[in-house]
Motif scaffolding. Structure first.
Motif, PDB file in Angstrom:
ATOM      1  N   SER A  50      28.772  30.138  36.867  1.00  0.00           N
ATOM      2  CA  SER A  50      29.579  31.216  37.449  1.00  0.00           C
ATOM      3  C   SER A  50      31.003  30.706  37.672  1.00  0.00           C
ATOM      4  CB  SER A  50      28.975  31.652  38.789  1.00  0.00           C
ATOM      5  OG  SER A  50      29.864  32.536  39.452  1.00  0.00           O
ATOM      6  N   GLY A  51      31.936  31.643  37.729  1.00  0.00           N
ATOM      7  CA  GLY A  51      33.327  31.270  38.006  1.00  0.00           C
ATOM      8  C   GLY A  51      33.726  31.596  39.432  1.00  0.00           C
ATOM      9  N   SER A  52      32.727  31.911  40.282  1.00  0.00           N
ATOM     10  CA  SER A  52      33.024  32.274  41.671  1.00  0.00           C
ATOM     11  C   SER A  52      32.425  31.242  42.622  1.00  0.00           C
ATOM     12  CB  SER A  52      32.422  33.658  41.961  1.00  0.00           C
ATOM     13  OG  SER A  52      31.999  33.753  43.304  1.00  0.00           O
ATOM     14  N   ASP A  53      33.257  30.738  43.546  1.00  0.00           N
ATOM     15  CA  ASP A  53      32.774  29.745  44.514  1.00  0.00           C
ATOM     16  C   ASP A  53      31.621  30.290  45.350  1.00  0.00           C
ATOM     17  OD1 ASP A  53      34.394  27.705  43.777  1.00  0.00           O
ATOM     18  OD2 ASP A  53      35.965  28.152  45.248  1.00  0.00           O
ATOM     19  N   SER A  91      29.314  40.504  43.185  1.00  0.00           N
ATOM     20  CA  SER A  91      30.187  41.688  43.237  1.00  0.00           C
ATOM     21  C   SER A  91      30.991  41.752  41.941  1.00  0.00           C
ATOM     22  CB  SER A  91      31.145  41.567  44.424  1.00  0.00           C
ATOM     23  OG  SER A  91      32.012  40.466  44.192  1.00  0.00           O
ATOM     24  N   ASP A  92      31.688  42.888  41.757  1.00  0.00           N
ATOM     25  CA  ASP A  92      32.552  43.025  40.575  1.00  0.00           C
ATOM     26  C   ASP A  92      33.586  41.903  40.537  1.00  0.00           C
ATOM     27  OD1 ASP A  92      31.279  45.217  39.601  1.00  0.00           O
ATOM     28  OD2 ASP A  92      32.654  46.678  40.513  1.00  0.00           O
ATOM     29  N   GLN A  93      34.175  41.615  41.711  1.00  0.00           N
ATOM     30  CA  GLN A  93      35.220  40.571  41.753  1.00  0.00           C
ATOM     31  C   GLN A  93      34.634  39.213  41.402  1.00  0.00           C
ATOM     32  OE1 GLN A  93      34.621  42.889  43.900  1.00  0.00           O
ATOM     33  NE2 GLN A  93      36.494  43.727  44.812  1.00  0.00           N
ATOM     34  N   GLU A  94      33.433  38.960  41.914  1.00  0.00           N
ATOM     35  CA  GLU A  94      32.806  37.661  41.613  1.00  0.00           C
ATOM     36  C   GLU A  94      32.519  37.547  40.117  1.00  0.00           C
ATOM     37  OE1 GLU A  94      30.812  36.851  46.007  1.00  0.00           O
ATOM     38  OE2 GLU A  94      29.614  37.853  44.463  1.00  0.00           O
ATOM     39  N   PHE A  95      32.053  38.645  39.524  1.00  0.00           N
ATOM     40  CA  PHE A  95      31.815  38.621  38.074  1.00  0.00           C
ATOM     41  C   PHE A  95      33.133  38.392  37.322  1.00  0.00           C
ATOM     42  CE2 PHE A  95      32.020  41.093  34.107  1.00  0.00           C
ATOM     43  CZ  PHE A  95      31.254  40.234  33.326  1.00  0.00           C
ATOM     44  N   GLU A  96      34.193  39.087  37.768  1.00  0.00           N
ATOM     45  CA  GLU A  96      35.497  38.925  37.093  1.00  0.00           C
ATOM     46  C   GLU A  96      35.947  37.467  37.124  1.00  0.00           C
ATOM     47  OE1 GLU A  96      37.070  40.991  35.179  1.00  0.00           O
ATOM     48  OE2 GLU A  96      35.622  42.593  35.581  1.00  0.00           O
ATOM     49  N   ALA A  97      35.566  36.747  38.157  1.00  0.00           N
ATOM     50  CA  ALA A  97      35.934  35.323  38.237  1.00  0.00           C
ATOM     51  C   ALA A  97      35.262  34.541  37.099  1.00  0.00           C
ATOM     52  CB  ALA A  97      35.545  34.761  39.604  1.00  0.00           C
ATOM     53  N   SER A  98      34.059  34.955  36.705  1.00  0.00           N
ATOM     54  CA  SER A  98      33.409  34.288  35.553  1.00  0.00           C
ATOM     55  C   SER A  98      34.171  34.602  34.276  1.00  0.00           C
ATOM     56  CB  SER A  98      31.948  34.746  35.399  1.00  0.00           C
ATOM     57  OG  SER A  98      31.177  34.265  36.473  1.00  0.00           O
ATOM     58  N   VAL A  99      34.619  35.852  34.151  1.00  0.00           N
ATOM     59  CA  VAL A  99      35.407  36.228  32.965  1.00  0.00           C
ATOM     60  C   VAL A  99      36.654  35.342  32.895  1.00  0.00           C
ATOM     61  CG1 VAL A  99      36.726  38.090  31.852  1.00  0.00           C
ATOM     62  CG2 VAL A  99      34.550  38.606  33.005  1.00  0.00           C
ATOM     63  N   ARG A 100      37.307  35.178  34.064  1.00  0.00           N
ATOM     64  CA  ARG A 100      38.536  34.372  34.065  1.00  0.00           C
ATOM     65  C   ARG A 100      38.257  32.920  33.688  1.00  0.00           C
ATOM     66  NH1 ARG A 100      39.754  37.431  38.500  1.00  0.00           N
ATOM     67  NH2 ARG A 100      39.231  35.764  39.956  1.00  0.00           N
TER      68      ARG A 100
END
Ligand code: 5AD
Ligand code: SF4
Length: 516
Positions: A283-286, A329-338
């Motif tokens: 994952s890209g989210s802490d 969450s959507d934001q947490e998923f977006e962190a993986s995209v980033r």
């Protein structure tokens, strides 16, 4: 010989490289007893499933196959049906309850028992359950010794190709990521002695193997004390590096926190070690990494990527991601995209979170991301990764790359199978499911000459660069196992397409054949 006991073995393998290696070893042991492989389950008197529990889907597939065998076993009551591997260790008695026609359930730590259990099941028609202790079923030593490392005989015919072999350097896992069943199904982390690994590599080289892949659930956590000296993976790589005949050394799968600088220096310094590292980020989210208990932050992962690029320039890195983990969450998923965009992985394996019983996530967290959202996120992340693969592969067009030739491409194999029905499959009787994490020769169809003669004419071959990029090109099948230079002319997201320029001369006293 009666039709009922014909010593024909059907074996299906799903899951990771560990399972591919386990199947190789089980087949080798059964061959010693006169068994031969068949790819027709109906012909076999012994049917074995080597199973995976990492995601629910892999288990479903096995249970539905077992369901189908119920009817064939009525017609063929002497057939012995066995389930081994991770699902066997995890579900144990439940397998007999769900599929009462199964004769034996054998965990990952009891594989050496399989030949004896098959004979006993045939002779006595009794059921056998052979599994290791539960992680809380005894002291660490007791639990660890109930998971035997099983690396006795090797069977060259069961390998992805005759020139490539897996070598297990450790078993088990102690990381206990909250979503993962592996610490339960494969037991405590145990590293094999370096001297044993080195002699296995020498033995494989003697059998013609050119590329070894060292495997372990967290292969870079390798740690062993032998003769008073403490060995880490970097030391082991140095030990096996000069083995005659070995041209390439790879290792999978790495744990980010254990990717230390001495290991990266070894990868940079040792010419046979491939510049390719599979280091799952997940994952890209802490916050998600924290819920997964991965033990690192995104910044720490970034720092590791920086060190890889600095110490091993040009190194390809691939990753795994889980989408739709509990509470994502959507934001947490977006962190993986980033993170995918930032790291530009060579490729990523992307999985929808699948709740597994017995894991901390299943006990304590809500699997609350709807399946449709998981699917959407999976598709989106894959799309981002695929665009990166296409862009980065295109950079190779016009350049030449060195590949280790693995043999006919997947498309050639399909073509040959169509043309010569009945010719043996390279791994007869081994069905790797599509769920498999092992990417054998998964290629996009590329150009191939019409009606190639499989013995003399050029066919489409496949090879990999030392950065693990798949390359297809036309050439003589006898090039398999050698290094060749390929000029890259085109690409897809997964594959470079090229033309052969030069090839290494075979050292063996074989007659040189024209390449094209
Ligand atoms: N659900 C989805 N994917 C999982 N993986 C492991 N456990 C699960 C699970 N419960 C993925 C991880 C791991 C890869 C082998 O499988 O990404 O790296
Ligand atoms: Fe599973 Fe984590 Fe161990 Fe990998 S490191 S096998 S994901 S528990």
């Amino acid at each position: 010989m009666s039709q009922s006991h014909n010593r024909l073995l059907f074996i299906e393998t799903v899951g990771c490289q560990m399972n591919v290696l386990d199947s190789e070893l089980v087949v080798a042991a059964l061959r010693e007893q006169g068994y031969e492989l068949t790819d027709q389950v109906g012909d076999a008197d012994t049917v074995l499933f080597n199973t995976c529990s990492v995601r629910e889907h892999a288990e479903h597939k096995i249970y539905s196959q077992l369901g189908r065998l119920k009817y064939s076993k009525r017609k063929r009551p002497d057939q012995v049906i066995g389930v081994f591997g991770c699902m066997a260790q995890k579900d144990q008695e439940l397998i007999f309850q769900r599929a009462p026609h199964v004769d034996m359930v054998v965990g990952t730590g009891q594989l050496a028992e399989i030949p004896r259990l098959v004979s006993e099941a045939r002779r006595d028609r009794t059921r056998a359950l052979a599994v290791s202790l539960d992680r809380r079923g005894g002291s660490r030593l007791e639990v660890a010794s109930s998971f035997e490392s099983y690396d006795p005989l090797r069977d060259p015919t069961m390998r992805p190709s005759p020139f490539q072999a897996f070598v297990r350097i450790m078993i088990g896992c102690d990381k206990f990521c909250t979503y993962c069943v592996v610490p339960t199904t494969r037991g405590p982390e145990q590293s094999r002695p370096p001297s044993q690994v080195a002699s296995e590599v020498r033995m494989l080289a003697g059998q013609g193997v050119r590329e070894v892949t060292l495997i372990g659930q967290t292969v870079n956590s390798y740690s062993h004390v032998e003769d008073g000296r403490s060995w880490r993976l970097a030391d082991l790589l140095e030990l096996i590096h000069d083995t005659d005949g070995i041209k390439r050394i790879k290792f999978v799968t790495n744990f980010p926190r254990d990717m230390d600088t001495p290991l990266l220096e070894a990868v940079g310094d040792l010419s046979k070690v491939c510049r390719y590292l599979h280091v799952p980020a997940q994952s890209g989210s802490d916050a998600v990494l924290e819920r997964m208990k991965r033990g690192y932050t995104v910044d720490e992962y970034r720092e590791m990527m920086g060190r890889i690029n600095e110490i091993v320039p040009g190194c390809a890195v691939s990753s795994d991601f889980i989408v739709g983990f509990c509470g994502e969450s959507d934001q947490e998923f977006e962190a993986s995209v980033r993170l995918v965009e930032e790291c530009r992985f060579k490729n990523s394996f992307i999985f929808k979170y699948s709740a597994r019983s017995g894991t901390k996530a299943d006990d304590r967290l809500d699997d609350d991301v709807p399946d449709a959202v998981k699917r959407e996120r999976n598709a989106r992340l894959l799309e981002v990764q695929t665009a990166i693969c296409e862009e980065d592969n295109a950079l190779f067009i016009g350049r030449s790359v060195e590949v280790l030739v693995e043999g006919p491409s997947k498309m050639t194999l399909k073509q040959q199978k169509r043309q010569h029905r009945g010719t043996p499959h390279p791994m007869p009787g081994v069905e790797l499911s599509e769920e498999s994490d092992v990417d054998l020769v998964s290629l996009e169809p590329g150009p191939v000459p019409e009606d190639p003669d499989p013995l003399t004419g050029p066919i489409q071959l496949v090879g990999r660069t030392d950065c693990d990029r798949i390359v297809v090109f036309d050439g003589n099948p006898r090039l398999a196992g050698s290094l060749a230079s390929i000029s890259v002319e085109d690409c897809t997201a997964t594959t470079l397409l090229g033309r052969i320029i030069t090839r290494e001369l075979q050292h063996a006293p074989v007659i040189e054949l024209p390449v094209l």
